[in-house]
Design an enzyme around this catalytic site. Sequence first.
Site, PDB file in Angstrom:
ATOM      1  N   TYR A 331       0.933  -1.308   0.012  1.00 50.07           N
ATOM      2  CA  TYR A 331      -0.072   0.067  -0.034  1.00 50.07           C
ATOM      3  C   TYR A 331       0.871   1.276  -0.084  1.00 50.07           C
ATOM      4  CZ  TYR A 331      -3.095   3.640   1.621  1.00 50.07           C
ATOM      5  OH  TYR A 331      -3.808   4.844   1.831  1.00 50.07           O
ATOM      6  N   CYS A 332       0.823   2.109  -0.938  1.00 52.17           N
ATOM      7  CA  CYS A 332       1.341   3.319  -0.932  1.00 52.17           C
ATOM      8  C   CYS A 332       2.930   3.058  -1.222  1.00 52.17           C
ATOM      9  CB  CYS A 332       0.759   4.439   0.181  1.00 52.17           C
ATOM     10  SG  CYS A 332       1.451   6.345   0.113  1.00 52.17           S
ATOM     11  N   LEU A 333       3.561   3.895  -0.274  1.00 54.11           N
ATOM     12  CA  LEU A 333       5.209   3.765  -0.127  1.00 54.11           C
ATOM     13  C   LEU A 333       5.486   2.390  -0.062  1.00 54.11           C
ATOM     14  CD1 LEU A 333       7.845   5.160  -0.351  1.00 54.11           C
ATOM     15  CD2 LEU A 333       7.483   5.683   1.761  1.00 54.11           C
TER      16      LEU A 333
END
Length: 479
Positions: A331-333
């Site tokens: 998720y995300c970074l």
Amino acid sequence: MMDKPMKPRSAAALARRAAPPLTPLMRPQSFETVDRTARATAARFTHGVSPHAQLSAWFDWAGHLARAPGRQLELAAEAFAATTRLAHFGLRNLVSDHAERPFAPEPGDHRFDDPAWGAFPYLFIEQAFLAQRQWWASATRDLRGMRPNDAARVSFLALKYLDAVSPSNIPWLNPVVLDRTQREGGANLLRGFDHFIEDFLDVAAQTKGNGEGDGFVLGADVAATPGEVVYRNHLMELIQYSPATEKVCAEPLLIVPAWIMKYYVLDLAAHHSLVRYLVERGFTVFMISWRNPTAEDRDISLNDYRTQGVMAALDAITAIVSGRKIHAVGYCLGGTLLSIAAATMARDGDDRLASVTLLASQTDFSEPGDLMLFVDWAQVAFLEDMMWDQGYLDTHQMAGVFMALRSNELFWARAVKEYLLGERERQTDLMAWSEDQTRMPYRMHSEYLRGLFLENRLTAGRFAVENEVIALSVCPKKS
């Protein structure tokens, strides 16, 4: 007896002999430290936003506009046309309530949705503001010879400055605020002032932002799916969630969240929890919970997050569920990090991953959107000096950038509701999570901004892990 003739000495030798040895205070590193300290001090007041990056963009725009008489005439014509349309609308509105509005807000702009804005003179005030906003959007278009990123930055900043003086934010120009103040005899403004003082003291005392507020308690209302920590190191804890079904899938699932915020964005309240949804359907779920770094963690690198995070978690899961492939979700970074780890594993012939799923993650930073307006070489250097001084990037310094990107929704609309109308916004599980912020270590964040954001090495095939380049593609196994 005659003295022996002296050998001629070079100018360099004479200079070395004449120059006294440098004291510690006279070494170049000492002067550089003074410079970095000065920039770090300035960065604390600007929340890490480089004044040079902004001013250089404005100078670039103003200088090219000054040498573009054709564009100047075009803008003058646009201003005259907008003024004429606005005057015509005002005259028609005096005799008809159904005059067509010449200027419309952008999609998603809800500042003027209330029917009270449809009455004169507020309708004219709204149209004058929208006309001005439209003109500035045209005035800050790219000019021949300008750096493209400067044009986008100037346009973004100009519209954000205008949004700050929107009539919806000014109590005596906002009909909704005026009506509420009249009906309540000013009680709404007293409540709003009380809310402002309360928020100001929370920020000053740094008592806000622990993820617990208005009834949301960690482990009870959010991050409440049953589980236990099965592995821990300096950088992270690995949570294994308890099964909720009699039978479970043979292959486990590992979730790699971002460390820019707390892990439980995927385990909010029960009806908003992806983790609970998965375990109730028979999946064995593992989740990484990252350490919130301090100044002592300043030298943690991006590769440390890979080895002590993703790879350490895979090793721990392999020991618990032996012989099974693992499905990984980033998720995300965390998705960016998972992509780097997966590519490295493919390069090295490690086939433990059954699949990789990315949620809101970036691997190609060639078009990162409005966030790129805050990232260039000058901005990164300014930010690095602040992180060098602190050892990390602070939560409030990160939050300011994201708030600027969506200032109308995240700041101004909330300020009007809470401070002018006197209404406290009801806390949600997502809002409680967003206030539970974390820090970013100096070295890791610098590597991320330079190697990925500015140079886009990962997609360009120039990102090296352990001195060997990786590629985001299927790699043949080593023989």
